[in-house]
Write an enzyme that holds these catalytic residues in place. Structure first.
Site, mmCIF file in Angstrom:
data_model
loop_
_atom_site.group_PDB
_atom_site.id
_atom_site.type_symbol
_atom_site.label_atom_id
_atom_site.label_comp_id
_atom_site.label_asym_id
_atom_site.label_seq_id
_atom_site.Cartn_x
_atom_site.Cartn_y
_atom_site.Cartn_z
ATOM 1 N N ASP A 1 -6.723 1.637 -8.464
ATOM 2 C CA ASP A 1 -5.375 1.968 -7.994
ATOM 3 C C ASP A 1 -4.318 1.043 -8.612
ATOM 4 O O ASP A 1 -4.620 -0.091 -8.933
ATOM 5 C CB ASP A 1 -5.307 1.940 -6.452
ATOM 6 C CG ASP A 1 -5.714 0.615 -5.827
ATOM 7 O OD1 ASP A 1 -6.750 0.061 -6.228
ATOM 8 O OD2 ASP A 1 -5.002 0.140 -4.925
ATOM 9 N N GLU B 1 0.843 -1.199 0.000
ATOM 10 C CA GLU B 1 0.000 0.000 0.000
ATOM 11 C C GLU B 1 0.879 1.251 0.000
ATOM 12 O O GLU B 1 1.909 1.290 0.679
ATOM 13 C CB GLU B 1 -0.902 0.032 1.232
ATOM 14 C CG GLU B 1 -2.033 -0.963 1.217
ATOM 15 C CD GLU B 1 -3.225 -0.511 0.380
ATOM 16 O OE1 GLU B 1 -3.169 0.571 -0.238
ATOM 17 O OE2 GLU B 1 -4.228 -1.257 0.358
ATOM 18 N N HIS C 1 -3.344 -2.977 -8.521
ATOM 19 C CA HIS C 1 -4.562 -3.595 -8.008
ATOM 20 C C HIS C 1 -5.641 -3.658 -9.092
ATOM 21 O O HIS C 1 -6.423 -4.609 -9.144
ATOM 22 C CB HIS C 1 -5.051 -2.806 -6.793
ATOM 23 C CG HIS C 1 -6.133 -3.494 -6.032
ATOM 24 N ND1 HIS C 1 -6.798 -2.888 -4.997
ATOM 25 C CD2 HIS C 1 -6.690 -4.725 -6.137
ATOM 26 C CE1 HIS C 1 -7.710 -3.711 -4.507
ATOM 27 N NE2 HIS C 1 -7.660 -4.832 -5.181
#
Length: 201
Positions: free
Chosen positions: A182, A130, A172
């Site tokens: 994303d 992330e 993703h």
């Protein structure tokens, strides 16, 4: 997260952190009083996700890891960690990077299966990273973040024998069945893959 019943999407959970972070910020840090195990990546700090938010495993012994999946949090770094600490959220990633300085935080051991992709097969074979920010705010994708993330990804690829290319380092949005966008149109893939490959092993 991707088991039998349908659960809220990762995006909805992370976007809800502005409200959720307030009460969870009052909880003791999960690391308080606990021995911190060594991280898989030397430069990472350890902020463990709740064990309710990932699947304990023995990768790569039990199953190979052949993908790195790049995410963007759609919230701040500070608000992302309490989501992973909260056992009700059913979401996690192996690593989170902070925008300003590229700080690397590990939340799930690489041997375990983080719930980040929205697809069980892809979770089981990947490491999820992330990145703090929003897909439509490119100012969050700083040089420090790109550099630190590329070094992390290069180390993951070296450790697991993953080719350092776009077939194995994916966004993703490329996971089958996802509704996510994303890391979005402002993520510079050419720059990122170049940086990953420039890291000396």
């Amino acid at each position: 997260m991707e088991r039998a019943r349908r659960l809220p999407s990762r995006r909805r959970l992370l976007q809800g952190t502005a409200l959720a972070a307030i009460p969870y910020a009052l909880l003791p840090n999960p690391r308080a009083g606990a021995h911190s195990p060594p991280t898989d990546y030397t430069h990472a700090r350890w902020e463990p996700a709740s064990p309710a938010n990932y699947t304990a495993a023995d990768r790569p012994t039990g199953r190979p890891v052949d993908l790195v999946i790049i995410h963007v949090t759609q919230t701040t770094y500070k608000n992302t960690l309490p989501v992973f600490w909260n056992p009700a959220k059913q979401v996690s990633a192996h690593y989170v990077l902070r925008s300003a300085d590229g700080r690397v935080t590990q939340c799930v051991r690489e041997r375990d299966i983080a719930w980040h992709a929205g697809n069980w097969d892809y979770n089981a074979r990947s490491i999820g990273i992330e990145h703090e920010g929003w897909v439509d705010r490119p100012e969050y994708f700083t040089g420090a973040m790109y550099a630190q993330s590329a070094a992390l990804t290069a180390a993951i690829c070296d450790r697991h024998g993953i080719p350092k290319d776009r077939a194995h380092i994916i966004g993703h949005h490329e996971v089958p069945g996802t509704d996510h966008t994303d890391p979005g149109p402002h993520w510079d893939w050419a720059r990122y893959i170049r940086l990953v490959n420039a890291v000396s092993g």
